[in-house]
Each structure stands twice: as C-alpha cells, then as structure tokens.
Design a protein around this motif. Structure first.
Motif, PDB file in Angstrom:
ATOM      1  N   SER A   1       0.828  -1.211   0.000  1.00 50.60           N
ATOM      2  CA  SER A   1       0.000   0.000   0.000  1.00 50.60           C
ATOM      3  C   SER A   1       0.859   1.257   0.000  1.00 50.60           C
ATOM      4  O   SER A   1       0.529   2.251  -0.658  1.00 50.60           O
ATOM      5  CB  SER A   1      -0.951  -0.008   1.203  1.00 50.60           C
ATOM      6  N   ASP A   2       1.980   1.233   0.728  1.00 52.56           N
ATOM      7  CA  ASP A   2       2.872   2.395   0.725  1.00 52.56           C
ATOM      8  C   ASP A   2       3.491   2.614  -0.656  1.00 52.56           C
ATOM      9  O   ASP A   2       3.629   3.756  -1.120  1.00 52.56           O
ATOM     10  CB  ASP A   2       3.984   2.217   1.753  1.00 52.56           C
TER      11      ASP A   2
ATOM     12  N   ALA B   1       0.841   4.034  -2.971  1.00 48.06           N
ATOM     13  CA  ALA B   1       0.590   5.440  -2.691  1.00 48.06           C
ATOM     14  C   ALA B   1       1.691   6.322  -3.279  1.00 48.06           C
ATOM     15  O   ALA B   1       1.419   7.410  -3.822  1.00 48.06           O
ATOM     16  CB  ALA B   1       0.472   5.659  -1.185  1.00 48.06           C
TER      17      ALA B   1
ATOM     18  N   ARG C   1       1.276   6.479  -7.004  1.00 47.64           N
ATOM     19  CA  ARG C   1       0.147   7.329  -7.364  1.00 47.64           C
ATOM     20  C   ARG C   1       0.531   8.810  -7.287  1.00 47.64           C
ATOM     21  O   ARG C   1       0.151   9.610  -8.144  1.00 47.64           O
ATOM     22  CB  ARG C   1      -1.038   7.030  -6.444  1.00 47.64           C
TER      23      ARG C   1
ATOM     24  N   ARG D   1     -10.206  -5.371   2.070  1.00 46.95           N
ATOM     25  CA  ARG D   1      -9.000  -4.589   2.346  1.00 46.95           C
ATOM     26  C   ARG D   1      -8.417  -4.030   1.056  1.00 46.95           C
ATOM     27  O   ARG D   1      -7.995  -2.867   1.002  1.00 46.95           O
ATOM     28  CB  ARG D   1      -7.954  -5.450   3.051  1.00 46.95           C
TER      29      ARG D   1
ATOM     30  N   ARG E   1     -10.003  -3.369  -1.664  1.00 47.84           N
ATOM     31  CA  ARG E   1     -10.897  -2.317  -2.146  1.00 47.84           C
ATOM     32  C   ARG E   1     -10.683  -1.014  -1.393  1.00 47.84           C
ATOM     33  O   ARG E   1     -10.682   0.068  -1.985  1.00 47.84           O
ATOM     34  CB  ARG E   1     -12.352  -2.791  -2.014  1.00 47.84           C
ATOM     35  N   ARG E   2     -10.472  -1.089  -0.084  1.00 47.54           N
ATOM     36  CA  ARG E   2     -10.241   0.135   0.693  1.00 47.54           C
ATOM     37  C   ARG E   2      -8.985   0.854   0.218  1.00 47.54           C
ATOM     38  O   ARG E   2      -8.978   2.081   0.067  1.00 47.54           O
ATOM     39  CB  ARG E   2     -10.140  -0.194   2.183  1.00 47.54           C
ATOM     40  N   VAL E   3      -7.922   0.081  -0.007  1.00 51.73           N
ATOM     41  CA  VAL E   3      -6.678   0.694  -0.480  1.00 51.73           C
ATOM     42  C   VAL E   3      -6.880   1.303  -1.868  1.00 51.73           C
ATOM     43  O   VAL E   3      -6.445   2.430  -2.139  1.00 51.73           O
ATOM     44  CB  VAL E   3      -5.541  -0.340  -0.505  1.00 51.73           C
TER      45      VAL E   3
ATOM     46  N   ASP F   1      -9.643   2.373  -3.249  1.00 50.51           N
ATOM     47  CA  ASP F   1     -10.504   3.559  -3.173  1.00 50.51           C
ATOM     48  C   ASP F   1      -9.734   4.770  -2.664  1.00 50.51           C
ATOM     49  O   ASP F   1      -9.937   5.897  -3.124  1.00 50.51           O
ATOM     50  CB  ASP F   1     -11.703   3.278  -2.269  1.00 50.51           C
ATOM     51  N   GLU F   2      -8.835   4.552  -1.692  1.00 51.61           N
ATOM     52  CA  GLU F   2      -8.038   5.657  -1.164  1.00 51.61           C
ATOM     53  C   GLU F   2      -7.079   6.201  -2.224  1.00 51.61           C
ATOM     54  O   GLU F   2      -6.816   7.408  -2.270  1.00 51.61           O
ATOM     55  CB  GLU F   2      -7.248   5.192   0.058  1.00 51.61           C
ATOM     56  N   LEU F   3      -6.575   5.316  -3.073  1.00 49.12           N
ATOM     57  CA  LEU F   3      -5.652   5.744  -4.126  1.00 49.12           C
ATOM     58  C   LEU F   3      -6.379   6.527  -5.207  1.00 49.12           C
ATOM     59  O   LEU F   3      -5.868   7.511  -5.732  1.00 49.12           O
ATOM     60  CB  LEU F   3      -4.978   4.525  -4.767  1.00 49.12           C
ATOM     61  N   GLY F   4      -7.566   6.084  -5.541  1.00 52.83           N
ATOM     62  CA  GLY F   4      -8.301   6.663  -6.644  1.00 52.83           C
ATOM     63  C   GLY F   4      -7.793   6.143  -7.978  1.00 52.83           C
ATOM     64  O   GLY F   4      -6.581   6.073  -8.199  1.00 52.83           O
TER      65      GLY F   4
END
Length: 333
Positions: free
Chosen positions: A18-19, A22, A25, A42, A44-46, A48-51
């Motif tokens: 995830s890092d 990010a 991105r 999990r 999906r959450r990552v 969605d946060e990235l876009g």
C-alpha cells in the motif's frame, strides 16, 4: 506513459504494497494500479483511497493467480513472499517485468533458476535487500569518495514496533527458522559466519547499543561485487529505537561504515547514519517504487529481459537524493 496495462501489486493491501502504491500514485497520477490481495475488502479500501485503482482477489496457489483472463498488466510486483513463484511465472508468461521483495538470500535459488531458464521472457528484479536496495545504493554513492574501498560494515536497527505487518513478520520468522548464521565477505572470501560469532552490538545515534547479529542478506554480495571490497558484512537488530526512546515514535537507523583509500592515496574512513523518523516503511516503498519506474521506462529506458539487482538498474546518487526528499536524514557518526 508508454506502458500498457496496470501494475499488479501482489500483497498490495499490506504495508509495503500500500505504501508503494501510494508513492507511485503521487508520482504518476495516471499510472494504472491493481491492488491484489486475499481479502477483497481490504484491497478495495486501499484502491478507493488511491483513486483510479482496481482491487482484485488473488490466489498465489494458482498459476493464473485467480485473475480474469485477457486483462493486460504492465508489471507484477510481489510485496510478499511468492513461495510458489506463480507471480514470477505469470509475469514471464505475459512478458512483463517482475519485482520480488521477500525472498531473501536464503530463498533466491528457485527465483534465479526460473529467471535463468527463461532469460528472454521478462526482466526480473531481485530486491530482497534491506529496504529494497536503498541502503546498498546509499553505500555505493558514498563509496564514490574513495579510490579503493577495503571494508564496508552496515548495522541496521529496526524498532520492535516497526517490524512490518503479518507478511513482514512471517518473513522474519521464516528466515530465523532457516539459519541463525550470518554471511559475510572476509579477506575476499564469501562465507558463512557461525551464530556465536555473528552476534554484534550495534550503536544507536544516542549512544545506546542494541544486540544484533550479522545476517545473510543480498546487500553483502551486491556491495562486495560492485565495489570490489574484500571485507563486507551487514548486521541487523530489532529493539527500541532512538525515536521511541525520545517519545517520538519508532524510527529506523542504519549505520554505514566505509574504510579504504581516499583520492590522495591516504587512508580514508566514513561513518554515517541513515535515519528516518517514520521507520523503515518509507525507505522500502521508495526502493520498490524506483525499481518499478525504472523497469517500466518511466525513468530512463525500459529494461530488457534479464535478471537484475537494484544497483544494476538504479543510480546511487539519485537514490540518495530521493531518500532526502522522502524525509531521510544523514548524520555523521
């Protein structure tokens, strides 16, 4: 951007994955990313946060990774242990770059063999170095101040509360189960160091020492062969970091000691710390991100098929500049 498809991050919902996603991105807002994990929620959450990212469920026990057929990918990045090498085989089958992070020196033989058997299938980056190679790159940048490097000693102190998520902890446990011995180059000879001899005391910036040991890690071979230094070793300890002792939270400290001959022919020594107040995660994600952008030709030319280590692809001085931009501090010992 020149590349087709999405960057597939296996374990993309974990800390390293995830890092790294990010960071990619932020650098490349239009780069397609696929967050692959066993837990769809999990992932999906990552995403969605990235876009602009996709979340998929992955099964590393399957040759097709359980992914829909026909979907194009630009690279496969294993931010967790690809124990069956299905991620690597998937990348080779699709002719796209592959990056590994968690094999470690003790687990690279299958990876090297798979890459050697299909040398023109895809570029393979072995980044199972400390922090995905950024410490080796930093040492190489500082080694440029020397005419000749005789000795390289590195000591990394990882805070006990910064050992990573479940995948990272599993890696540490797996490596500890295999061997308690270290690995070093001494007088030009590569060899194993017995458990008792491998134990060392590593000095922190604030003068506190932490008990650690010399470890078998790819930084040893990379630094030895890149510099020609006949004496190279890497020690590692888990304990309370200086940041925690100050009440600022877990930090990471890596001391790099170089000895040899300077430009005038006189003996030269350099001792310097690489410190990040937020621990090892920013260093690891930076190392992975730099490797991915290089493989895809986002910086420099795209990389041809073959087997690579970080120092074979990345410029040391650039790595030091990127570390500084990421909040890393360099302190003379």
């Amino acid at each position: 951007m020149g590349q087709r498809g999405s960057v597939l991050l296996l374990g993309g919902a974990g800390q390293a994955g995830s890092d790294t996603a990010a960071l990619l991105r932020r650098r490349y807002p239009e780069l397609p990313l696929t967050i692959a994990g066993r837990n769809q929620d999990r992932a999906r959450r990552v995403a969605d946060e990235l876009g602009g990212a996709t979340a998929v469920t992955v099964d590393l026990a399957r040759g097709d990774l359980g992914l829909p057929a026909g979907r194009p990918y630009a690279a496969v990045v294993a931010t967790l242990w690809d124990s069956r090498l299905n991620g690597l085989r998937f990348a080779q089958d699709h002719g796209v770059p592959y990056v590994s992070l968690s094999s470690g020196m003790i687990d690279i033989a299958p990876e090297v063999t798979a890459a050697a058997q299909r040398p023109v299938a895809a570029p393979v980056l072995m980044a199972s170095h400390w922090a995905a190679g950024v410490i080796t790159l930093t040492a190489l940048a500082w080694a440029e101040e020397f005419n000749r490097v005789d000795t390289i000693r590195i000591g990394a102190i990882l805070d006990e509360h910064d050992a990573g998520g479940p995948a990272g902890l599993a890696d540490l446990e797996r490596w500890a189960e295999v061997t308690s011995a270290g690995y070093a180059r001494r007088d030009g000879v590569f060899g194993w160091v017995g458990a008792a001899e491998a134990r060392v005391e590593l000095p922190s910036l604030d003068g506190t020492t932490v008990t650690g040991q010399t470890v078998p890690i790819l930084d040893v071979t990379s630094l030895s062969l890149a510099t020609g230094a006949p004496n190279v070793e890497f020690a590692f300890a888990i304990g309370e970091s200086a940041g925690t002792r100050r009440g600022d939270g877990p930090s990471v400290e890596v001391r790099i000691d170089l000895e040899g001959e300077g430009p005038t022919g006189a003996p030269l020594r350099l001792s310097r710390y690489v410190v990040h107040p937020d621990g090892q995660r920013p260093l690891t994600s930076l190392g992975l991100a730099m490797g991915i952008e290089r493989l895809l030709g986002l910086r420099g030319e795209a990389v041809a098929p073959g087997l690579y280590t970080p120092e074979a692809l990345l410029e040391p001085r650039h790595a030091v500049e990127q570390l500084a931009d990421a909040g890393t501090v360099f302190v003379d010992a």
